[in-house]
Design a protein around this motif. Sequence first.
Motif, PDB file in Angstrom:
ATOM      1  N   LYS A  17       0.829  -1.220   0.000  1.00  0.00           N
ATOM      2  CA  LYS A  17       0.000   0.000   0.000  1.00  0.00           C
ATOM      3  C   LYS A  17       0.854   1.256   0.000  1.00  0.00           C
ATOM      4  O   LYS A  17       0.578   2.206  -0.717  1.00  0.00           O
ATOM      5  N   SER A  37      -1.632  10.793   9.514  1.00  0.00           N
ATOM      6  CA  SER A  37      -2.156  10.053  10.667  1.00  0.00           C
ATOM      7  C   SER A  37      -1.348  10.355  11.922  1.00  0.00           C
ATOM      8  O   SER A  37      -0.235  10.872  11.855  1.00  0.00           O
ATOM      9  N   ARG A  41       4.272   4.989  17.067  1.00  0.00           N
ATOM     10  CA  ARG A  41       5.572   4.382  16.763  1.00  0.00           C
ATOM     11  C   ARG A  41       6.642   5.471  16.604  1.00  0.00           C
ATOM     12  O   ARG A  41       6.335   6.624  16.363  1.00  0.00           O
ATOM     13  N   ARG A  44      10.917   6.791  11.654  1.00  0.00           N
ATOM     14  CA  ARG A  44      12.037   6.125  10.992  1.00  0.00           C
ATOM     15  C   ARG A  44      12.944   7.197  10.412  1.00  0.00           C
ATOM     16  O   ARG A  44      12.545   8.357  10.293  1.00  0.00           O
ATOM     17  N   TYR A  53       3.791  11.532   9.661  1.00  0.00           N
ATOM     18  CA  TYR A  53       2.865  11.213  10.761  1.00  0.00           C
ATOM     19  C   TYR A  53       2.947  12.339  11.782  1.00  0.00           C
ATOM     20  O   TYR A  53       3.905  13.112  11.792  1.00  0.00           O
ATOM     21  N   GLU A  72     -11.100   6.905  12.679  1.00  0.00           N
ATOM     22  CA  GLU A  72     -10.873   5.479  12.927  1.00  0.00           C
ATOM     23  C   GLU A  72      -9.525   5.363  13.597  1.00  0.00           C
ATOM     24  O   GLU A  72      -8.680   6.237  13.441  1.00  0.00           O
ATOM     25  N   ALA A  74      -6.578   2.088  15.032  1.00  0.00           N
ATOM     26  CA  ALA A  74      -6.319   0.651  15.145  1.00  0.00           C
ATOM     27  C   ALA A  74      -4.911   0.461  15.660  1.00  0.00           C
ATOM     28  O   ALA A  74      -4.081   1.392  15.614  1.00  0.00           O
ATOM     29  N   PHE A  76      -1.373  -1.756  15.247  1.00  0.00           N
ATOM     30  CA  PHE A  76      -0.675  -2.514  14.218  1.00  0.00           C
ATOM     31  C   PHE A  76       0.730  -2.786  14.725  1.00  0.00           C
ATOM     32  O   PHE A  76       1.468  -1.844  15.027  1.00  0.00           O
ATOM     33  N   TYR A  81      -2.369   3.663  15.575  1.00  0.00           N
ATOM     34  CA  TYR A  81      -2.447   4.557  14.420  1.00  0.00           C
ATOM     35  C   TYR A  81      -3.869   5.095  14.348  1.00  0.00           C
ATOM     36  O   TYR A  81      -4.814   4.342  14.565  1.00  0.00           O
ATOM     37  N   GLY A  82      -4.035   6.369  14.018  1.00  0.00           N
ATOM     38  CA  GLY A  82      -5.389   6.907  13.895  1.00  0.00           C
ATOM     39  C   GLY A  82      -5.456   8.076  12.934  1.00  0.00           C
ATOM     40  O   GLY A  82      -4.475   8.785  12.712  1.00  0.00           O
ATOM     41  N   THR A  83      -6.657   8.249  12.372  1.00  0.00           N
ATOM     42  CA  THR A  83      -6.896   9.352  11.427  1.00  0.00           C
ATOM     43  C   THR A  83      -7.603  10.491  12.157  1.00  0.00           C
ATOM     44  O   THR A  83      -8.731  10.295  12.642  1.00  0.00           O
ATOM     45  N   GLU A 101      -4.388   6.211   3.571  1.00  0.00           N
ATOM     46  CA  GLU A 101      -3.795   4.887   3.313  1.00  0.00           C
ATOM     47  C   GLU A 101      -3.693   4.223   4.676  1.00  0.00           C
ATOM     48  O   GLU A 101      -2.857   4.601   5.501  1.00  0.00           O
ATOM     49  N   ILE A 102      -4.601   3.285   4.932  1.00  0.00           N
ATOM     50  CA  ILE A 102      -4.709   2.734   6.280  1.00  0.00           C
ATOM     51  C   ILE A 102      -4.874   1.212   6.246  1.00  0.00           C
ATOM     52  O   ILE A 102      -5.257   0.647   5.218  1.00  0.00           O
ATOM     53  N   GLU A 103      -4.612   0.576   7.391  1.00  0.00           N
ATOM     54  CA  GLU A 103      -4.748  -0.880   7.428  1.00  0.00           C
ATOM     55  C   GLU A 103      -6.241  -1.276   7.495  1.00  0.00           C
ATOM     56  O   GLU A 103      -7.112  -0.414   7.667  1.00  0.00           O
ATOM     57  N   GLY A 106      -8.946  -0.423  10.497  1.00  0.00           N
ATOM     58  CA  GLY A 106      -9.400   0.979  10.504  1.00  0.00           C
ATOM     59  C   GLY A 106     -10.326   1.265   9.331  1.00  0.00           C
ATOM     60  O   GLY A 106     -11.353   1.944   9.481  1.00  0.00           O
TER      61      GLY A 106
HETATM   62  P1  5GP Z   1       3.983   2.097   9.020  1.00  0.00           P
HETATM   63  O1  5GP Z   1       4.289   2.008  10.466  1.00  0.00           O
HETATM   64  O2  5GP Z   1       4.739   1.099   8.196  1.00  0.00           O
HETATM   65  O3  5GP Z   1       4.086   3.507   8.481  1.00  0.00           O
HETATM   66  O4  5GP Z   1       2.433   1.717   8.842  1.00  0.00           O
HETATM   67  C1  5GP Z   1       1.963   0.503   9.310  1.00  0.00           C
HETATM   68  C2  5GP Z   1       0.525   0.290   8.860  1.00  0.00           C
HETATM   69  O5  5GP Z   1      -0.330   1.254   9.468  1.00  0.00           O
HETATM   70  C3  5GP Z   1       0.311   0.417   7.345  1.00  0.00           C
HETATM   71  O6  5GP Z   1      -0.494  -0.690   6.942  1.00  0.00           O
HETATM   72  C4  5GP Z   1      -0.454   1.706   7.202  1.00  0.00           C
HETATM   73  O7  5GP Z   1      -1.350   1.647   6.095  1.00  0.00           O
HETATM   74  C5  5GP Z   1      -1.231   1.736   8.487  1.00  0.00           C
HETATM   75  N1  5GP Z   1      -1.671   3.086   8.904  1.00  0.00           N
HETATM   76  C6  5GP Z   1      -1.046   4.267   8.757  1.00  0.00           C
HETATM   77  N2  5GP Z   1      -1.790   5.260   9.268  1.00  0.00           N
HETATM   78  C7  5GP Z   1      -2.934   4.698   9.718  1.00  0.00           C
HETATM   79  C8  5GP Z   1      -4.132   5.217  10.339  1.00  0.00           C
HETATM   80  O8  5GP Z   1      -4.306   6.404  10.572  1.00  0.00           O
HETATM   81  N3  5GP Z   1      -5.080   4.310  10.663  1.00  0.00           N
HETATM   82  C9  5GP Z   1      -4.956   2.977  10.415  1.00  0.00           C
HETATM   83  N4  5GP Z   1      -5.969   2.190  10.746  1.00  0.00           N
HETATM   84  N5  5GP Z   1      -3.854   2.454   9.835  1.00  0.00           N
HETATM   85  C10 5GP Z   1      -2.865   3.313   9.492  1.00  0.00           C
END
Ligand code: 5GP
Length: 195
Positions: A17, A37, A41, A44, A53, A72, A74, A76, A81-83, A101-103, A106
């Motif tokens: 994604k 979002s 975490r 990086r 973020y 939303e 969730a 992970f 992570y939240g919007t 772009e979310i998992e 969410g």
């Molecule tokens: P990463 O830590 O690799 O940036 O993201 C890990 C996962 O969290 C990815 O699948 C990404 O799509 C998802 N993600 C990023 N922001 C959000 C959010 O605001 N809400 C949700 N539900 N998933 C998110």
Amino acid sequence: MKKGLLIILSGPSGVGKGTVREYIFSHSNLPFVYSVSMTTREPRNGEVDGKDYYFVSDEEFQRNVQNNNFLEHASFVGHSYGTPKDKVEALRNEGKHVFLEIEVNGATQVLTNHKEPGVVSIFLMPPSLRALENRIKGRKTEPKEIIEKRLEKGRREIQLAGMYDYVVINDRVENASQKIMDIILNKIKENKEED
Ligand code: 5GP
């Protein structure tokens, strides 16, 4: 002014994604904005607070959950992570199209709780379970049990694809991204014509 669309790109962990989202944002002039979002975490290398973020503590994240500030949210791989709801609403009310772009967990929350017009949901599907497995295993940093857990989660998430408006197979990043850009462009046109 016509309210902007809410475009949701989701799909199982490992499907690519993030890569597709980056491709779309670097190859298209489509008039949409990326929703930044909030996450607990650590940043990086090279990630910028407020751009990639909003990096916050667990306490701050929980405060936002309690104040109902998320559209939303969730967890992970041990992080939250939240919007941010108000930001998305403000942008859409200015007529801007907002891209999330979310998992899958969410995305399911948004699709279940916000059955309003103007939401366009796209599920990015791996070409096969084997392809997903190879991608997840390709991240050589993780122990076997974690990889197996991720795969199991991915298999369950794929079963939810029918909830989405569109399913796009990520055979090649360029193809999948182009299909998604075409979908969005058409939806933006339809949204304008409904004026
Ligand atoms: P990463 O830590 O690799 O940036 O993201 C890990 C996962 O969290 C990815 O699948 C990404 O799509 C998802 N993600 C990023 N922001 C959000 C959010 O605001 N809400 C949700 N539900 N998933 C998110």
